[in-house]
Design a protein around this motif. Structure first.
Motif, mmCIF file in Angstrom:
data_model
loop_
_atom_site.group_PDB
_atom_site.id
_atom_site.type_symbol
_atom_site.label_atom_id
_atom_site.label_comp_id
_atom_site.label_asym_id
_atom_site.label_seq_id
_atom_site.Cartn_x
_atom_site.Cartn_y
_atom_site.Cartn_z
ATOM 1 N N HIS A 199 5.238 -1.248 2.424
ATOM 2 C CA HIS A 199 4.818 -1.571 1.049
ATOM 3 C C HIS A 199 5.512 -0.669 0.033
ATOM 4 C CE1 HIS A 199 2.562 -3.446 -1.950
ATOM 5 N NE2 HIS A 199 1.436 -2.773 -1.892
ATOM 6 N N MET A 200 6.732 -1.067 -0.363
ATOM 7 C CA MET A 200 7.438 -0.286 -1.378
ATOM 8 C C MET A 200 7.626 -1.038 -2.692
ATOM 9 S SD MET A 200 11.455 -0.183 -0.149
ATOM 10 C CE MET A 200 11.156 0.403 1.514
ATOM 11 N N SER A 201 7.232 -2.320 -2.739
ATOM 12 C CA SER A 201 7.305 -3.067 -3.994
ATOM 13 C C SER A 201 6.171 -4.076 -4.059
ATOM 14 C CB SER A 201 8.655 -3.790 -4.131
ATOM 15 O OG SER A 201 8.683 -4.955 -3.324
ATOM 16 N N ARG A 202 5.951 -4.654 -5.234
ATOM 17 C CA ARG A 202 4.824 -5.567 -5.426
ATOM 18 C C ARG A 202 4.991 -6.879 -4.684
ATOM 19 N NH1 ARG A 202 4.384 -6.046 -11.780
ATOM 20 N NH2 ARG A 202 6.608 -6.357 -11.454
ATOM 21 N N GLU A 203 6.216 -7.222 -4.311
ATOM 22 C CA GLU A 203 6.462 -8.511 -3.684
ATOM 23 C C GLU A 203 6.337 -8.492 -2.159
ATOM 24 O OE1 GLU A 203 8.177 -7.382 -6.213
ATOM 25 O OE2 GLU A 203 7.920 -8.944 -7.716
ATOM 26 N N ASP A 204 5.984 -7.352 -1.587
ATOM 27 C CA ASP A 204 5.967 -7.242 -0.127
ATOM 28 C C ASP A 204 4.958 -8.189 0.518
ATOM 29 O OD1 ASP A 204 7.904 -5.250 -0.271
ATOM 30 O OD2 ASP A 204 6.404 -3.686 -0.498
ATOM 31 N N GLY A 205 3.756 -8.251 -0.018
ATOM 32 C CA GLY A 205 2.731 -9.124 0.542
ATOM 33 C C GLY A 205 3.156 -10.586 0.568
ATOM 34 N N PRO A 206 3.617 -11.137 -0.564
ATOM 35 C CA PRO A 206 4.083 -12.521 -0.565
ATOM 36 C C PRO A 206 5.240 -12.768 0.397
ATOM 37 C CG PRO A 206 3.634 -11.828 -2.801
ATOM 38 C CD PRO A 206 3.481 -10.603 -1.937
ATOM 39 N N HIS A 207 6.121 -11.781 0.576
ATOM 40 C CA HIS A 207 7.230 -11.964 1.517
ATOM 41 C C HIS A 207 6.724 -11.963 2.958
ATOM 42 C CE1 HIS A 207 11.096 -12.274 -0.552
ATOM 43 N NE2 HIS A 207 10.523 -11.587 -1.520
ATOM 44 N N ASP A 208 5.758 -11.112 3.250
ATOM 45 C CA ASP A 208 5.165 -11.131 4.591
ATOM 46 C C ASP A 208 4.489 -12.478 4.833
ATOM 47 O OD1 ASP A 208 4.269 -9.854 7.094
ATOM 48 O OD2 ASP A 208 2.277 -10.031 6.199
ATOM 49 N N LEU A 209 3.779 -12.962 3.834
ATOM 50 C CA LEU A 209 3.107 -14.261 3.945
ATOM 51 C C LEU A 209 4.096 -15.388 4.204
ATOM 52 C CD1 LEU A 209 0.708 -16.203 3.603
ATOM 53 C CD2 LEU A 209 1.086 -16.094 1.125
ATOM 54 N N LYS A 210 5.176 -15.418 3.441
ATOM 55 C CA LYS A 210 6.186 -16.466 3.623
ATOM 56 C C LYS A 210 6.780 -16.417 5.025
ATOM 57 C CE LYS A 210 10.784 -17.854 2.083
ATOM 58 N NZ LYS A 210 11.980 -17.449 1.346
#
Length: 255
Positions: free
Chosen positions: A53-64
Motif C-alpha cells: 500500500h504505497m498509493s491510493r489506487e492499490d486497493g482498486p488494482h488488487d480488486l481488478k
C-alpha cells in the motif's frame, strides 16, 4: 432474463472503462504462484490476498487483478476501505461493485481520525472481520492491505493485519470444531507504479491512468504457515512482512 442480460452488458462495459482507467502489468516473482492460487480456489478453498500500500489506487488494482484471476467467484470479494475514502467515493465504489462484485467494508484509520470522520480504529473492523470469516467459510476471497493504517511513503515495520486474520480463523476453527479454514490460500501482491520502479519518483500521489506493476509473490497455505512459524502474532506478522518485502523494490523497503 432481459434484465439479467442488461446487467451483464453494463458490468462488461464498466470493466472495459475501468481497465482503461487503471492499466496494469502483472509479473510473477514466484513462478507458478498464480496457477497454484487458481487451482486452490477451483478446489473450493478460500483465498486471502495481501497487497502492498504505497498509493491510493492499490486497493482498486488488487480488486481488478483478483476479479480477472478468479472469474468464476463464489460470492463477492471482501475488501476493507478507509471510512473517509468510502464516504467521498461512494458513487465510484458502487460502480466497481457492479463491475467486479466487491463487498466494500469501511474501517476507521488514523487518517480518518485526523480528518475527524471517525473516533477509533476499532470502528468497522469487527464488521470487516465477521464478513471476512463468512467468506473464508464459504470458500470466497478476502483482500487486505498488509500495511493498513501505515505511512504510504515507507514500507515500515510489520503490522498486525495478517496475525489478526490468521488468529481469528484459528479461533473459529476451534470453536466450531472444524479445520476447513486452515486451507486458506495466501497470495502476496506488491503494487508499484511502473514509472517509479527504479527510483520511487512520484510513487505516492494519484496514479489514475498510470500503469501499475503488480509483482505476484509466494502462494502459501495458512496451515503450512502455522506449522512453520507457529501462531504467535509477532512471528506471523514477521513472516508476512518478509514475504511482501520480496515483491517490492529496494528503494521502498529500505526507506
Amino acid at each position: 432474463m432481459a434484465e439479467i442480460q442488461a446487467h451483464r452488458l453494463f458490468s462488461s462495459a464498466l470493466r472495459g472503462i475501468l481497465s482503461v482507467a487503471s492499466p496494469q502489468e502483472v509479473r510473477e516473482i514466484e513462478t507458478g504462484s498464480i496457477q497454484r492460487a487458481q487451482e486452490h480456489y477451483r478446489k473450493g478453498f478460500p483465498i486471502l490476498s495481501l497487497f502492498s500500500h504505497m498509493s491510493r489506487e492499490d486497493g482498486p488494482h488488487d480488486l481488478k487483478f483478483l476479479a480477472e484471476e478468479f472469474p468464476d467467484r463464489r460470492g463477492k470479494i471482501v475488501m476493507p476501505i478507509a471510512l473517509h475514502t468510502h464516504t467521498s467515493l461512494k458513487p465510484v465504489l458502487k460502480l466497481t461493485d457492479i463491475a467486479y462484485g466487491v463487498d466494500w467494508r469501511p474501517i476507521v484509520t488514523q487518517r480518518t481520525i485526523q480528518e475527524k470522520k471517525g473516533k477509533s480504529t476499532i470502528e468497522g473492523l469487527r464488521a470487516y472481520l465477521e464478513q471476512a470469516m463468512n467468506a473464508f467459510q464459504s470458500g470466497g476471497i478476502v483482500s487486505a492491505a498488509l500495511q493498513a493504517g501505515g505511512d504510504l511513503h515507507t514500507y515500515g515495520e510489520p503490522t498486525t493485519v495478517f496475525s489478526t486474520l490468521a488468529r481469528r480463523i484459528k479461533r473459529i476453527n476451534k470453536d466450531k470444531g472444524v479445520n476447513n479454514q486452515a486451507n486458506v490460500g495466501i497470495q502476496f501482491i506488491g503494487i508499484i507504479p511502473k514509472h517509479s520502479l527504479l527510483d520511487g519518483r512520484n510513487a505516492h500521489g494519484s496514479q489514475t491512468l498510470r500503469t501499475m506493476r503488480l509483482h505476484i509473490g509466494e502462494f502459501a497455505l495458512l496451515n503450512d504457515v502455522w506449522n512453520e512459524v507457529g501462531d504467535e502474532p509477532k512471528s506471523l506478522d514477521l513472516w508476512a512482512h518478509r514475504q511482501m518485502k520480496s515483491t517490492l523494490p529496494d528503494w521502498y523497503t529500505k526507506s
